[in-house]
Design a protein around this motif. Structure first.
Motif, PDB file in Angstrom:
ATOM      1  N   GLY A   1       0.785  -1.232   0.000  1.00 17.14           N
ATOM      2  CA  GLY A   1       0.000   0.000   0.000  1.00 17.14           C
ATOM      3  C   GLY A   1       0.809   1.269   0.000  1.00 17.14           C
ATOM      4  N   SER A   2       2.140   1.165   0.043  1.00 12.22           N
ATOM      5  CA  SER A   2       2.974   2.360  -0.057  1.00 12.22           C
ATOM      6  C   SER A   2       2.897   2.915  -1.477  1.00 12.22           C
ATOM      7  CB  SER A   2       4.429   2.031   0.282  1.00 12.22           C
ATOM      8  OG  SER A   2       4.535   1.555   1.605  1.00 12.22           O
ATOM      9  N   LEU A   3       3.047   4.216  -1.585  1.00 15.79           N
ATOM     10  CA  LEU A   3       2.980   4.875  -2.893  1.00 15.79           C
ATOM     11  C   LEU A   3       4.351   5.407  -3.261  1.00 15.79           C
ATOM     12  CD1 LEU A   3       1.489   6.084  -5.331  1.00 15.79           C
ATOM     13  CD2 LEU A   3       0.869   8.036  -3.891  1.00 15.79           C
ATOM     14  N   PHE A   4       4.897   4.928  -4.382  1.00 17.88           N
ATOM     15  CA  PHE A   4       6.148   5.446  -4.910  1.00 17.88           C
ATOM     16  C   PHE A   4       5.842   6.604  -5.856  1.00 17.88           C
ATOM     17  CE2 PHE A   4       7.443   1.031  -3.920  1.00 17.88           C
ATOM     18  CZ  PHE A   4       8.504   1.322  -3.066  1.00 17.88           C
TER      19      PHE A   4
ATOM     20  N   TRP B   1      10.935  14.439 -11.017  1.00 23.72           N
ATOM     21  CA  TRP B   1      11.838  14.929 -12.066  1.00 23.72           C
ATOM     22  C   TRP B   1      12.956  15.784 -11.470  1.00 23.72           C
ATOM     23  CZ3 TRP B   1      12.192  13.820 -17.180  1.00 23.72           C
ATOM     24  CH2 TRP B   1      12.850  14.719 -18.040  1.00 23.72           C
ATOM     25  N   GLY B   2      12.637  16.504 -10.374  1.00 20.71           N
ATOM     26  CA  GLY B   2      13.661  17.209  -9.613  1.00 20.71           C
ATOM     27  C   GLY B   2      14.003  18.604 -10.076  1.00 20.71           C
ATOM     28  N   SER B   3      13.362  19.084 -11.135  1.00 18.57           N
ATOM     29  CA  SER B   3      13.710  20.401 -11.665  1.00 18.57           C
ATOM     30  C   SER B   3      12.568  20.915 -12.517  1.00 18.57           C
ATOM     31  CB  SER B   3      14.988  20.311 -12.507  1.00 18.57           C
ATOM     32  OG  SER B   3      15.199  21.494 -13.250  1.00 18.57           O
ATOM     33  N   SER B   4      12.473  22.244 -12.622  1.00 17.26           N
ATOM     34  CA  SER B   4      11.455  22.845 -13.491  1.00 17.26           C
ATOM     35  C   SER B   4      11.862  22.814 -14.956  1.00 17.26           C
ATOM     36  CB  SER B   4      11.200  24.294 -13.075  1.00 17.26           C
ATOM     37  OG  SER B   4      12.383  25.066 -13.229  1.00 17.26           O
ATOM     38  N   SER B   5      13.113  22.447 -15.227  1.00 12.39           N
ATOM     39  CA  SER B   5      13.605  22.394 -16.591  1.00 12.39           C
ATOM     40  C   SER B   5      13.049  21.180 -17.320  1.00 12.39           C
ATOM     41  CB  SER B   5      15.134  22.336 -16.601  1.00 12.39           C
ATOM     42  OG  SER B   5      15.617  22.098 -17.911  1.00 12.39           O
ATOM     43  N   TYR B   6      12.612  21.391 -18.572  1.00 10.89           N
ATOM     44  CA  TYR B   6      12.160  20.265 -19.384  1.00 10.89           C
ATOM     45  C   TYR B   6      13.330  19.410 -19.860  1.00 10.89           C
ATOM     46  CZ  TYR B   6       7.257  21.736 -19.939  1.00 10.89           C
ATOM     47  OH  TYR B   6       5.940  22.041 -19.737  1.00 10.89           O
ATOM     48  N   SER B   7      14.537  19.949 -19.822  1.00  7.88           N
ATOM     49  CA  SER B   7      15.699  19.212 -20.292  1.00  7.88           C
ATOM     50  C   SER B   7      16.162  18.204 -19.253  1.00  7.88           C
ATOM     51  CB  SER B   7      16.851  20.184 -20.585  1.00  7.88           C
ATOM     52  OG  SER B   7      16.495  21.117 -21.571  1.00  7.88           O
ATOM     53  N   VAL B   8      16.679  17.061 -19.713  1.00  6.25           N
ATOM     54  CA  VAL B   8      17.293  16.120 -18.782  1.00  6.25           C
ATOM     55  C   VAL B   8      18.509  16.800 -18.164  1.00  6.25           C
ATOM     56  CG1 VAL B   8      16.450  14.060 -19.936  1.00  6.25           C
ATOM     57  CG2 VAL B   8      18.604  15.048 -20.679  1.00  6.25           C
ATOM     58  N   ASN B   9      18.730  16.553 -16.859  1.00 11.72           N
ATOM     59  CA  ASN B   9      19.729  17.352 -16.151  1.00 11.72           C
ATOM     60  C   ASN B   9      20.460  16.603 -15.056  1.00 11.72           C
ATOM     61  OD1 ASN B   9      17.853  17.452 -13.826  1.00 11.72           O
ATOM     62  ND2 ASN B   9      16.655  18.764 -15.204  1.00 11.72           N
ATOM     63  N   GLY B  10      20.228  15.288 -14.958  1.00 12.67           N
ATOM     64  CA  GLY B  10      20.932  14.517 -13.945  1.00 12.67           C
ATOM     65  C   GLY B  10      20.297  14.537 -12.574  1.00 12.67           C
ATOM     66  N   LYS B  11      19.271  15.344 -12.370  1.00 14.60           N
ATOM     67  CA  LYS B  11      18.583  15.367 -11.082  1.00 14.60           C
ATOM     68  C   LYS B  11      17.474  14.320 -11.071  1.00 14.60           C
ATOM     69  CE  LYS B  11      19.374  20.321 -10.396  1.00 14.60           C
ATOM     70  NZ  LYS B  11      20.403  20.134  -9.363  1.00 14.60           N
ATOM     71  N   GLY B  12      16.965  14.022  -9.907  1.00 13.38           N
ATOM     72  CA  GLY B  12      15.848  13.092  -9.817  1.00 13.38           C
ATOM     73  C   GLY B  12      15.789  12.407  -8.474  1.00 13.38           C
ATOM     74  N   ARG B  13      14.578  12.099  -8.066  1.00 16.12           N
ATOM     75  CA  ARG B  13      14.360  11.405  -6.801  1.00 16.12           C
ATOM     76  C   ARG B  13      13.202  10.440  -6.941  1.00 16.12           C
ATOM     77  NH1 ARG B  13      14.890  17.505  -5.676  1.00 16.12           N
ATOM     78  NH2 ARG B  13      17.150  17.520  -6.028  1.00 16.12           N
ATOM     79  N   ILE B  14      13.131   9.515  -6.031  1.00 20.22           N
ATOM     80  CA  ILE B  14      11.960   8.661  -5.860  1.00 20.22           C
ATOM     81  C   ILE B  14      11.583   8.737  -4.395  1.00 20.22           C
ATOM     82  CG2 ILE B  14      10.999   6.345  -6.054  1.00 20.22           C
ATOM     83  CD1 ILE B  14      13.164   5.749  -8.152  1.00 20.22           C
ATOM     84  N   TRP B  15      10.340   9.093  -4.145  1.00 22.16           N
ATOM     85  CA  TRP B  15       9.846   9.212  -2.777  1.00 22.16           C
ATOM     86  C   TRP B  15       8.928   8.040  -2.463  1.00 22.16           C
ATOM     87  CZ3 TRP B  15      12.150  13.023  -0.120  1.00 22.16           C
ATOM     88  CH2 TRP B  15      12.682  14.093  -0.849  1.00 22.16           C
ATOM     89  N   LYS B  16       8.965   7.621  -1.219  1.00 16.45           N
ATOM     90  CA  LYS B  16       8.069   6.572  -0.753  1.00 16.45           C
ATOM     91  C   LYS B  16       7.104   7.181   0.252  1.00 16.45           C
ATOM     92  CE  LYS B  16       7.926   1.975   1.402  1.00 16.45           C
ATOM     93  NZ  LYS B  16       8.740   0.877   2.015  1.00 16.45           N
ATOM     94  N   LEU B  17       5.824   7.092  -0.067  1.00 20.77           N
ATOM     95  CA  LEU B  17       4.784   7.646   0.802  1.00 20.77           C
ATOM     96  C   LEU B  17       4.082   6.501   1.513  1.00 20.77           C
ATOM     97  CD1 LEU B  17       5.457  10.054  -1.001  1.00 20.77           C
ATOM     98  CD2 LEU B  17       3.006  10.501  -1.234  1.00 20.77           C
TER      99      LEU B  17
END
Length: 855
Positions: free
Chosen positions: A359-362, A366-382
């Protein structure tokens, strides 16, 4: 060879080395990469938020799914607006994230698939394979059991098009309960496309109508399920089998939409008529006949929709939040109420949603307001609060009826149901009829109601059968919306033979502003303009030609005046004044209404003359008297004279128009009004309000039953109600609402409300405007970097960076998007509470009677 990199626990030195290597490969700023990202915050404190993975472990993640083994699979984008100096992988990839130690953090990350560009979404199937959508392809990845080798790729459908914008091609994806694959396409910038299934089945479009498709597990039997979307990036299925979509909005037509996708549904949008969604041949919430509306508005830039334990969850990329929607049956459809689940700061850009078995939500970020790929990013577990399992949504009787109508071959039953007052029932019937060849032989004269005639044309359009045999009849129909549907049919099918009928329609006395715009646009379409441009000069030319034609009858001139823009530069007030010499009260009335909406102060001389003319039509005099309210200070003596007259409608409008000067009246003038109350006791409340005296105690707005009794005490006068609706000293309904093309389109257009709502529902909406707020009219509370607090409705977006709000006074406020630091939905309507307290009992009766008219 697929790379499988394990991030199991290791010595600190190795961790630092691995991090340094990743920073080098991705070209990231080490200081930024080392800063722990701020987590989104639970909005009610009940959700535990933890970081499951972050850069450099994951980079610009998009779609997410959980496979049959409970593993999280995430698309990692490396090609979406890829900068020239980007040093990440050459292709996109799908990564597997596992928490093998049970710490709540991913400690084993492996690559499932590497290859391709513009991967968008994915869905794990029951057999262990994964279905993936990319911009131009739907494919299946099937791993070989027990082997550490790349999965086998099988193309299920592919798109042929010259358009190459990354995320408005194929994207939204889900697998229904029968194992069918449902997926969407965006507007494709209006470019032509051909979609081809694995069995060679082809579908094509060149109008920019975003669509949702269905095919079987092998890519066979490709069919279009629904159309009229802008960018349905996220799809999901609930336990009852309902298909849900979140549709991004065109820049000028908020909000984004939560849509219950039904077979044959037309949701109104086509890119060819312009990006903004404001063209009269475009609909966003069922404004056009033959289209369906949204269930709810959702946050800006929604990317995913998933069902869990009685609610739909939606990610809002631009509003930095994940939202939960509780559904309620509404006839054969649904309504929904939203509660924000978690909200983050500017860097929090949620995209994919996936529920784990516990029942956890992953949530991919994207990690940034930029539409370009930029190396940022996260995955959160709720981790959501533990609640009892909620019952699955059960179809209501109306929903069951709609499902049956989609399958029946009973033409008589289908035609009857197309006239149903529930739009979802009527649409189900028109879809059912579209499946049958008999639809092409339907007798137009056998269709008793306008909705049935609209349904027939909609069924023909969905089926792809020619509507030409019926178009001439539709364009001459007495009902404005049937005519609109006829114009839609001409535009959709490019019926050149109908051009003369369209030109004749421009001279018809049955004409609304929307129908006029649709007609002008469609004529331009037939003349070779693919955008069906609605030229305001041409519209004005049509109306002026009606006004000035020697052959124009008074009813034709009245219809033109009704649609004429107030303060039109090519219409002199002397010309309008001359219309008051016509023997037609209808034309005189439209002339006065035009003057009332004008801004030229010299209009008051004409209005005063008309109001004081005892030989003029009483309705025309009353309308002119109402228009004097904005000049009450200068016209006080005339208004007092009119207020003592014997004509009831003129007297009452004069009393209303005196309200702005009530506190400045002299003692003799006050005494004069008091005598009116004695002579005409029914006007005592109006006199009290003209004198700005406190009103008698009345029931609270929450006591609906008491207000219903007030309505029942006496009949309402619709004509008086219309004057009150537009009266500057009345409840000022016209500042936000339109009736028959007059007023302002901020709140709902109320022209047809008498067809769709009961009197009690209309009363409740006046008493408690926040009780039920339609999706298009949600109010927001905005806070800017400068500390400015703005409460208002999002009216439109001007380009990509400027948002335009309108507050309760009707004032427009422009806000640069990059200055907004907080944005929350308000539960209160823009329409204020307490409006009834500013009206007399009879004024309320009159307004309600006017709204309930069947126009």
């Amino acid at each position: 060879m697929t790379n499988r990199l394990s991030l199991a626990p290791r010595p600190a030195v190795l961790k630092l080395a691995a991090a340094a290597l990743t920073l080098f490969c991705f070209g990231l700023n080490p200081a930024v990469a080392g800063d722990p990202p701020a987590p989104p915050v639970s909005q009610d404190g009940s959700v535990k938020v933890s970081l499951f993975a972050a850069e450099p472990e994951v980079s610009t993640p998009i779609g997410a799914t959980v496979d049959s083994r409970g593993r999280l699979l995430v698309i990692e984008s490396h090609t979406h607006f890829r900068p020239k100096d980007y040093k990440g992988p050459a292709t996109d990839r799908i990564r597997i994230f596992e928490d093998t130690a049970g710490t709540g953090r991913a400690d084993k990350i492996t690559s499932f698939y590497e290859g391709g560009t513009f991967l968008m979404n994915l869905a794990a199937d029951r057999d262990g394979s994964v279905v993936v959508s990319s911009r131009n392809e739907i494919f299946r990845l099937t791993p070989e059991a027990g082997k550490d080798t790349p999965p086998t790729k099988t193309t299920l459908a592919h798109l042929e098009t010259k358009a190459d914008y990354p995320h408005n091609g194929l994207h939204g994806l889900t697998i229904d309960h029968d194992g069918n694959i449902c997926f969407g396409i965006g507007e494709n910038l209006g470019g032509k496309w051909v979609l081809i299934g694995s069995d060679g089945q082809e579908l094509t479009d060149d109008k920019g109508a975003g669509s949702i498709f269905r095919m079987d597990a092998k890519g066979k039997g490709l069919t279009r399920l629904a159309r009229g979307f802008w960018n349905p990036f996220g799809l999901g299925v609930d336990p009852a089998g309902n298909l849900w979509a979140v549709d991004n909005d065109p820049d000028g037509r908020p909000p984004c939409r939560l849509i219950n996708v039904v077979p044959g549904g037309d949701y109104g949008y086509e890119f060819r008529y312009g990006r903004t969604g404001m063209h009269p041949l475009q609909a966003w919430d069922a404004e056009l006949p033959g289209t369906l509306g949204m269930v709810s508005g959702v946050g800006e830039a929604p990317c995913a929709v998933q069902w869990h334990n009685g609610q739909l969850f939606v990610s809002s990329w631009r509003d930095h939040q994940v939202e939960a929607y509780r559904l309620s049956p509404r006839g054969a459809g649904y309504s929904a109420t939203m509660q924000p689940l978690v909200k983050g700061g500017e860097p929090f850009r949620p995209v994919g949603l996936a529920f784990s078995p516990d029942g956890s939500l992953f949530v991919t970020d994207w990690g940034s307001s930029s539409y370009s790929v930029n190396g940022k990013g996260r995955i959160w577990k709720l981790t959501l609060p533990k609640t009892a399992p909620q019952p699955e949504p059960k179809p209501t009787e109306a929903m069951a009826r709609a499902a049956q109508l989609r399958q029946t071959d009973n033409v008589t039953e289908l035609i009857a149901a197309m006239g149903d007052g529930d739009p979802a029932i009527a649409q189900a019937a028109q879809y059912g009829l579209s499946r049958l060849p008999q639809v092409e032989k339907t007798d137009w004269n056998s269709l008793a109601t306008p909705q049935q005639r609209i349904g027939l044309l909609a069924a023909l359009l969905w089926r792809g059968s020619s509507a030409e045999p019926y178009v001439a009849l539709a364009l001459k129909d007495k009902d404005d919306r049937v005519r609109q549907m006829g114009v839609r049919a001409v535009a959709e099918q490019g019926i050149l033979s109908a051009k003369k009928d369209l030109e004749a329609l421009l001279g018809s006395e049955v004409m609304s502003p929307r129908l006029l715009g649709m007609t002008v646009g469609t004529i331009n379409l037939l003349d070779g303009d693919p955008s069906a441009k609605v030229d305001s000069n041409r519209i004005n030319g049509v109306l002026l030609a009606r006004m000035n034609s020697p052959q124009a009858t008074d009813p034709t001139k009245a219809a033109a005046m009704h649609m004429m823009q107030a303060s039109h530069p090519r219409i002199a007030l002397s010309q309008v004044s001359a219309l008051l010499e016509s023997p037609s009260p209808a034309l005189q009335l439209e002339a006065v209404r035009y003057l009332n909406a004008d801004t030229d102060a010299s209009r008051f001389v004409i209005l005063a003359k008309t109001a004081g003319d005892t030989k003029a039509d009483a309705a025309v005099r009353a309308e002119a008297t109402a228009g004097l309210s904005d000049d009450a200070k200068e016209k006080t003596d005339l208004l007092l004279q009119l207020a003592t007259g014997e004509n009831e409608s003129v007297r009452q409008e004069a009393l209303r128009s005196l309200r702005p000067v009530g506190t400045s009246l002299t003692k003799p003038q006050q005494d004069q009004l008091a005598q009116i109350a004695q002579k005409f006791p029914a006007d005592a409340d109006l006199v009290s309000r003209a004198l700005a005296k406190p009103a008698a105690e009345r029931p609270p707005e929450t006591d609906i039953a008491a207000w219903q009794k007030i309505l029942d005490k006496a009949p309402g006068d619709p004509e008086a109600g219309r004057r009150i609706f537009f009266h500057p000293s009345g409840p000022a309904c016209f500042r936000c609402h339109m009736i028959e093309g007059r007023g302002r389109a901020i709140g709902p257009d109320l022209t047809m409300i008498g067809h769709s709502q009961t009197r009690d529902h209309v009363l409740e909406s006046i008493l408690d405007p926040s009780r039920e707020i339609a999706p298009l009219f949600t109010q927001w509370s905005i806070k800017t970097k400068s500390g400015q607090q703005i409460d208002g409705m999002l009216l439109r977006r001007d380009g990509q960076s400027l948002e335009v709000y309108v507050d309760a006074s009707g004032q427009e406020i422009k806000v640069p998007e990059n200055t907004i630091i907080d944005r929350k939905i308000r539960k209160e309507s823009l329409m204020p509470m307490g409006l009834v307290q500013g009206m007399t009992d009879q004024e309320l009766r009159d307004v309600v009677a006017m709204l309930m008219q069947k126009r």
